[in-house]
Design a protein around this motif. Structure first.
Motif, PDB file in Angstrom:
ATOM      1  N   SER A 175      -0.723  -5.899   2.637  1.00 36.71           N
ATOM      2  CA  SER A 175      -1.664  -4.914   3.304  1.00 36.71           C
ATOM      3  C   SER A 175      -2.612  -6.352   3.785  1.00 36.71           C
ATOM      4  O   SER A 175      -3.380  -7.489   2.739  1.00 36.71           O
ATOM      5  CB  SER A 175      -2.135  -4.519   2.619  1.00 36.71           C
ATOM      6  N   ASP A 196       0.451  14.337   6.561  1.00 38.09           N
ATOM      7  CA  ASP A 196       0.917  13.792   7.691  1.00 38.09           C
ATOM      8  C   ASP A 196      -1.157  13.407   7.458  1.00 38.09           C
ATOM      9  O   ASP A 196      -1.587  14.776   7.119  1.00 38.09           O
ATOM     10  CB  ASP A 196       0.786  13.921   9.205  1.00 38.09           C
ATOM     11  N   ARG A 207       6.592  11.626   5.821  1.00 44.55           N
ATOM     12  CA  ARG A 207       5.954  11.794   6.590  1.00 44.55           C
ATOM     13  C   ARG A 207       6.324  10.806   8.011  1.00 44.55           C
ATOM     14  O   ARG A 207       6.457  10.134   8.061  1.00 44.55           O
ATOM     15  CB  ARG A 207       4.290  10.864   5.685  1.00 44.55           C
ATOM     16  N   ASP A 236       3.672   8.735   9.705  1.00 42.69           N
ATOM     17  CA  ASP A 236       2.647   8.088   9.600  1.00 42.69           C
ATOM     18  C   ASP A 236       2.706   6.613   8.372  1.00 42.69           C
ATOM     19  O   ASP A 236       1.300   6.465   8.080  1.00 42.69           O
ATOM     20  CB  ASP A 236       1.161   8.695   9.628  1.00 42.69           C
ATOM     21  N   ILE A 237       3.701   6.348   7.795  1.00 40.83           N
ATOM     22  CA  ILE A 237       3.209   5.182   7.061  1.00 40.83           C
ATOM     23  C   ILE A 237       3.371   3.987   7.310  1.00 40.83           C
ATOM     24  O   ILE A 237       3.728   3.580   9.184  1.00 40.83           O
ATOM     25  CB  ILE A 237       4.897   5.363   6.170  1.00 40.83           C
ATOM     26  N   ASP A 270      -2.409  11.912   4.594  1.00 41.08           N
ATOM     27  CA  ASP A 270      -3.625  12.055   4.048  1.00 41.08           C
ATOM     28  C   ASP A 270      -3.821  13.340   3.890  1.00 41.08           C
ATOM     29  O   ASP A 270      -5.021  13.709   2.987  1.00 41.08           O
ATOM     30  CB  ASP A 270      -4.444  11.247   3.844  1.00 41.08           C
ATOM     31  N   GLN A 276       0.618  -0.980   0.160  1.00 44.72           N
ATOM     32  CA  GLN A 276       0.376   0.306   0.463  1.00 44.72           C
ATOM     33  C   GLN A 276       0.450   1.542   0.096  1.00 44.72           C
ATOM     34  O   GLN A 276       2.147   1.043   0.355  1.00 44.72           O
ATOM     35  CB  GLN A 276      -0.874  -0.194   1.008  1.00 44.72           C
ATOM     36  N   ASP A 277       0.927   2.564  -0.931  1.00 43.67           N
ATOM     37  CA  ASP A 277       1.561   3.605  -0.768  1.00 43.67           C
ATOM     38  C   ASP A 277       1.085   4.615  -0.122  1.00 43.67           C
ATOM     39  O   ASP A 277      -0.599   4.460   0.420  1.00 43.67           O
ATOM     40  CB  ASP A 277       1.100   3.462  -2.250  1.00 43.67           C
ATOM     41  N   HIS A 278       1.131   5.653   0.471  1.00 44.07           N
ATOM     42  CA  HIS A 278       0.601   6.649   0.427  1.00 44.07           C
ATOM     43  C   HIS A 278       0.662   8.074  -0.096  1.00 44.07           C
ATOM     44  O   HIS A 278       2.056   8.000   0.158  1.00 44.07           O
ATOM     45  CB  HIS A 278       1.007   6.479   2.156  1.00 44.07           C
ATOM     46  N   LYS A 279      -0.346   7.990  -0.761  1.00 42.57           N
ATOM     47  CA  LYS A 279       0.433   9.167  -2.294  1.00 42.57           C
ATOM     48  C   LYS A 279       0.242  10.610  -1.736  1.00 42.57           C
ATOM     49  O   LYS A 279       1.017  11.395  -2.319  1.00 42.57           O
ATOM     50  CB  LYS A 279      -1.133   8.943  -2.930  1.00 42.57           C
ATOM     51  N   ARG A 280      -0.944  11.198  -0.304  1.00 46.04           N
ATOM     52  CA  ARG A 280      -0.602  12.472  -0.278  1.00 46.04           C
ATOM     53  C   ARG A 280       0.520  12.828   0.304  1.00 46.04           C
ATOM     54  O   ARG A 280       1.484  11.702   1.104  1.00 46.04           O
ATOM     55  CB  ARG A 280      -1.828  12.891   0.439  1.00 46.04           C
ATOM     56  N   THR A 302       5.472   3.373   1.805  1.00 44.47           N
ATOM     57  CA  THR A 302       4.632   2.163   1.234  1.00 44.47           C
ATOM     58  C   THR A 302       4.633   1.128   2.514  1.00 44.47           C
ATOM     59  O   THR A 302       6.110   1.357   2.820  1.00 44.47           O
ATOM     60  CB  THR A 302       5.545   1.776   0.069  1.00 44.47           C
TER      61      THR A 302
END
Ligand code: AMP
Ligand code: GLY
Length: 423
Positions: free
Chosen positions: A234, A218, A413, A415-416, A220, A211-215, A230
C-alpha cells in the motif's frame, strides 16, 4: 520434511506454493485442499475441524510441521491438539488465537495496554445496548463478538439502523452464537491497510503491507465478502507510519499477549485504519489474510519453512525477513450471486495459460477436480495474482490474466487497486 497444511482456500494455495519452494520440504499434504493445491500437494479428505483425524493422520504420515491457516481450527485449539500429540505446528494456540476469536477480548486488551483503537463498549444484553445507542453518535459500528466469516460487522448510519442491527446480531442471532456478546464502537474514517506479521512469542517481524477490497461490487458497493481482491504494497503505508505502528501497535500487542500469559506464535494480521489521529487497530486476525496472502507471499524472498520454524523455536530475532521491491495485485473471480446465493459445479477452462509463467498465479479457492475437469465449488473460486515492477503494471497484468480463466457465472470487481493509481 513432511508438511501438512490445514485448509482449502486461496490462502492455503498461496501457503502451499511458498512451502513447495522450500529446499527443506520433501512432501506436502493438504487437508482438505482443493483442485489447485492438488497439483503441488497430496490432498487428503479430512476437514479442518476434524482434530482427532488430523492428529492421527499427522502421526501416521510422520508430519514434521503442520501449518494451520484458518481461523476456526486455530480458535478451536487445533494447534494445542497437534502439540499434545507431539506434532510441531505453526499457528497460535487457542489461548492466543482468542485475539481474533473474541472482539471483546481484543478490545479489552487494547484498552488495558493503551494500544490505539476505536472507543467502544461491550454488551451481553440487547436492552442495555439499545439504551446506550439512544445517546450515541452516528454512524456507529456493531460487531458480533465471535468468528462470523468476516461478516459480523454492521456499520449503522442512523439510530434506526443501529437498533435493527442489535436485533440482527443479538436477538435474531444472524451470526449464530457470535452474537451473544456485541461490541459497539466508534466509527473511524481514514485509509485501511492490512499488515501481516510473523511472531515467535516475543519478537515480531512485519511483512509487506497490503489492502483488501471487502465489498462485493465496484466502487465499494454491495455486501461485505471475505475479500474480492488485494494489492501489495500500500503506497499509503509509509516508512513513517510503519515506525509509529511498530512502536504503538505491533510490539505492544505482542508484549501484551505475553504479559497476559498468552504468548502468540504464528501470524498476526493487523487491520489498521490510518486516521487523522494516527494509525488505529480495526481488528486483529490470528492468521494470514485471504486474499492478502495471495499478494504478500509471492513477494516474500525467505524460505517460509525457516521463518515458521523460527516462530515455533523463538528465534525470529535472527531472521532477516525480505520482500522483493515490486508489487502484486490479486483479483478474485467469484460465482455470480456470491456472497448470498450461487451455483457450484460449473466447468472451468483456461488454467494452462498460467503454465511456465513465474509472474502469474492462479490461486484456487473454491474449486474441485471431477471427471469433467475442474469445476467451481464455492463463492470465491480463484484469485488471479500477477506481480509487476509497480502497482500499475501488476494491475494491468492481473486483469489481463482474469480473461484467461472462464466459467459460467464468473464475476469480479473491476476496480481492485484503481483508487490507488488515481490518488
Ligand atoms: P472487521 O471485520 O472488524 O475488519 O470489519 C470489517 C470492515 O468494517 C473493516 O474492514 C472496515 O472497513 C469496517 N470497520 C470495522 N470497524 C470500523 C470502525 N470502527 N470504523 C469504521 N469502519 C470500520
Ligand atoms: N481478507 C480479510 C481476511 O482474511 O480476514
Amino acid at each position: 520434511m513432511n508438511v501438512l497444511i490445514v485448509g482449502g482456500g486461496g490462502r492455503e494455495h498461496a501457503i502451499a506454493m511458498s512451502v513447495a519452494k522450500s529446499k527443506k520440504v520433501t512432501k506436502i499434504y493438504c487437508a482438505p485442499g482443493n483442485a489447485g493445491i492438488a497439483q503441488i500437494a497430496e490432498c487428503v479428505p479430512i476437514g479442518a475441524m476434524e482434530f482427532d483425524a488430523l492428529a492421527a493422520f499427522a502421526k501416521e504420515e510422520e508430519i514434521d510441521l503442520a501449518i494451520v491457516g484458518m481461523d476456526d481450527p486455530l480458535v478451536g485449539g487445533l494447534v494445542d491438539v497437534f502439540e499434545a500429540n507431539g506434532i510441531r505446528a505453526f499457528g497460535p494456540k487457542a489461548n492466543a488465537a482468542i485475539l481474533e476469536g473474541s472482539k471483546a477480548f481484543s478490545k479489552d486488551l487494547m484498552k488495558k495496554y493503551h494500544i490505539p483503537t476505536a472507543a467502544y463498549e461491550t454488551f451481553d444484553d440487547a436492552d442495555a445496548a439499545l439504551a446506550y445507542l439512544e445517546t450515541a453518535r452516528m454512524p456507529i459500528v456493531l460487531k458480533a463478538d465471535g468468528l462470523a466469516l468476516g461478516k459480523g460487522v454492521l456499520i449503522c448510519n442512523t439510530l434506526e439502523e443501529a437498533k435493527a442491527g442489535v436485533k440482527t446480531i443479538m436477538l435474531d442471532k444472524q451470526f449464530g452464537s457470535a452474537g451473544n456478546h456485541m461490541v459497539v464502537e466508534e466509527f473511524m474514517t481514514g485509509r485501511e491497510v492490512s499488515v501481516l506479521s510473523f511472531v515467535d512469542g516475543k519478537t515480531i517481524k512485519t511483512m509487506t503491507s497490503a489492502q483488501d477490497h471487502k465489498r462485493a461490487g465496484d466502487g465499494d458497493t454491495g455486501l461485505n465478502t471475505g475479500g474480492m481482491g488485494t494489492f501489495s504494497p500500500s503506497p499509503f503505508y509509509t516508512k513513517e507510519i510503519d515506525a509509529i505502528c511498530q512502536e504503538t501497535i505491533y510490539r505492544p500487542t505482542v508484549a501484551a499477549m505475553a504479559a497476559e500469559g498468552r504468548p502468540f506464535k504464528g501470524v498476526i494480521f493487523f487491520g489498521l485504519m490510518l486516521t487523522a489521529d494516527g494509525p488505529k487497530v480495526l481488528e486483529y486476525n490470528a492468521r494470514f489474510g485471504d486474499p492478502e496472502a495471495q499478494v504478500v507471499l509471492p513477494r516474500m524472498e525467505n524460505d517460509i519453512i525457516e521463518v515458521m520454524e523460527a516462530c515455533i523455536d523463538g528465534t525470529l530475532d535472527q531472521v532477516d525477513l525480505r520482500f522483493t521491491d515490486n508489487a502484486a495485485v490479486c483479483v478474485v473471480l467469484a460465482s455470480d450471486g456470491y456472497p448470498v446465493h450461487y451455483e457450484k459445479g460449473k466447468v472451468m477452462t483456461g488454467f494452462e495459460a498460467f503454465d511456465g509463467k513465474d509472474d502469474y498465479f492462479c490461486f484456487h479457492a473454491g474449486t474441485k477436480a471431477t471427471d469433467e475437469g475442474i469445476v467451481t465449488n464455492g463463492g470465491r473460486v480463484v484469485g488471479i495474482t500477477a506481480t509487476g515492477a509497480d502497482l500499475k503494471e501488476a494491475r494491468a497484468k492481473a486483469y489481463k490474466a482474469t480473461e484467461w480463466i472462464d466459467f459460467e457465472g464468473k464475476y469480479m470487481r473491476h476496480d481492485i487497486g484503481a483508487a490507488i493509481l488515481e490518488a
